[in-house]
Design a protein around this motif. Structure first.
Motif, PDB file in Angstrom:
ATOM      1  N   SER A  93       7.871   6.010   3.411  1.00 25.72           N
ATOM      2  CA  SER A  93       6.874   6.092   2.346  1.00 25.72           C
ATOM      3  C   SER A  93       5.516   5.516   2.749  1.00 25.72           C
ATOM      4  N   MET A  94       5.509   4.511   3.593  1.00 29.58           N
ATOM      5  CA  MET A  94       4.227   3.897   3.951  1.00 29.58           C
ATOM      6  C   MET A  94       3.326   4.865   4.728  1.00 29.58           C
ATOM      7  N   PRO A  95       3.822   5.550   5.761  1.00 26.78           N
ATOM      8  CA  PRO A  95       2.948   6.541   6.413  1.00 26.78           C
ATOM      9  C   PRO A  95       2.557   7.686   5.475  1.00 26.78           C
ATOM     10  N   LEU A  96       3.487   8.094   4.631  1.00 26.12           N
ATOM     11  CA  LEU A  96       3.201   9.176   3.687  1.00 26.12           C
ATOM     12  C   LEU A  96       2.056   8.805   2.756  1.00 26.12           C
ATOM     13  N   HIS A  97       2.178   7.672   2.077  1.00 26.33           N
ATOM     14  CA  HIS A  97       1.159   7.279   1.101  1.00 26.33           C
ATOM     15  C   HIS A  97      -0.146   6.894   1.783  1.00 26.33           C
ATOM     16  N   GLY A  98      -0.057   6.303   2.968  1.00 22.47           N
ATOM     17  CA  GLY A  98      -1.267   5.998   3.730  1.00 22.47           C
ATOM     18  C   GLY A  98      -2.032   7.267   4.058  1.00 22.47           C
ATOM     19  N   THR A  99      -1.311   8.296   4.469  1.00 21.66           N
ATOM     20  CA  THR A  99      -1.952   9.568   4.806  1.00 21.66           C
ATOM     21  C   THR A  99      -2.529  10.236   3.570  1.00 21.66           C
ATOM     22  N   VAL A 100      -1.819  10.186   2.467  1.00 20.31           N
ATOM     23  CA  VAL A 100      -2.305  10.803   1.220  1.00 20.31           C
ATOM     24  C   VAL A 100      -3.646  10.195   0.816  1.00 20.31           C
ATOM     25  N   PHE A 101      -3.734   8.872   0.790  1.00 16.64           N
ATOM     26  CA  PHE A 101      -4.980   8.231   0.382  1.00 16.64           C
ATOM     27  C   PHE A 101      -6.093   8.477   1.398  1.00 16.64           C
ATOM     28  N   MET A 102      -5.778   8.446   2.685  1.00 12.59           N
ATOM     29  CA  MET A 102      -6.796   8.676   3.702  1.00 12.59           C
ATOM     30  C   MET A 102      -7.362  10.091   3.574  1.00 12.59           C
ATOM     31  N   VAL A 103      -6.495  11.088   3.448  1.00  9.82           N
ATOM     32  CA  VAL A 103      -6.954  12.471   3.328  1.00  9.82           C
ATOM     33  C   VAL A 103      -7.771  12.659   2.054  1.00  9.82           C
ATOM     34  N   TYR A 104      -7.340  12.048   0.966  1.00  8.41           N
ATOM     35  CA  TYR A 104      -8.089  12.138  -0.287  1.00  8.41           C
ATOM     36  C   TYR A 104      -9.499  11.566  -0.115  1.00  8.41           C
ATOM     37  N   GLU A 105      -9.582  10.378   0.461  1.00  5.34           N
ATOM     38  CA  GLU A 105     -10.894   9.723   0.646  1.00  5.34           C
ATOM     39  C   GLU A 105     -11.787  10.544   1.577  1.00  5.34           C
ATOM     40  N   LEU A 106     -11.224  11.034   2.678  1.00 11.56           N
ATOM     41  CA  LEU A 106     -12.023  11.829   3.621  1.00 11.56           C
ATOM     42  C   LEU A 106     -12.473  13.144   2.975  1.00 11.56           C
ATOM     43  N   PHE A 107     -11.605  13.756   2.177  1.00 12.40           N
ATOM     44  CA  PHE A 107     -11.979  14.981   1.468  1.00 12.40           C
ATOM     45  C   PHE A 107     -13.107  14.707   0.470  1.00 12.40           C
TER      46      PHE A 107
END
Length: 110
Positions: free
Chosen positions: A89-103
């Protein structure tokens, strides 16, 4: 709790970029902590649900299952198996927030 932990973690870290924005790794770190924090309070219920779903169990319900589990194996039994869940879950949620912020940055959404 999920978004609060993300926001608090992000605000606690000084921005890595000269323009005052956070680096992708910082967004990912904050998202990973948010993901972990979202599992901690609900994981015992997931353990109990799994025990109740086992064929042939003789529990009378969720409370009976919780009491008997803690009595037999101690309170940490309610967190048995948490490590692998967090590792996913940690890599998953980390990636979700990073992609959201970059988008949001790329589209001018901030």
């Amino acid at each position: 709790l999920y978004y609060i932990v993300y926001d608090v973690t992000k605000k606690a870290m000084p921005p890595a970029k000269a323009d005052g924005r956070h680096a992708p790794w910082q967004m990912m770190f904050a998202g990973a902590l948010a993901g972990a924090s979202s599992w901690l309070p609900v994981y015992p219920f997931d353990v109990l649900k799994s025990r109740l779903q086992q064929p042939g169990n003789d529990y009378k319900g969720m409370v009976d299952c919780a009491v008997r589990t803690v009595k037999a194996d101690g309170p940490l039994a309610l967190y048995r198996g948490l490590g692998p869940v967090l590792m996913g879950s940690m890599p998953l949620h980390g990636t979700v927030f990073m992609v959201y912020e970059l988008f949001m940055d790329a589209t001018g959404g901030h």
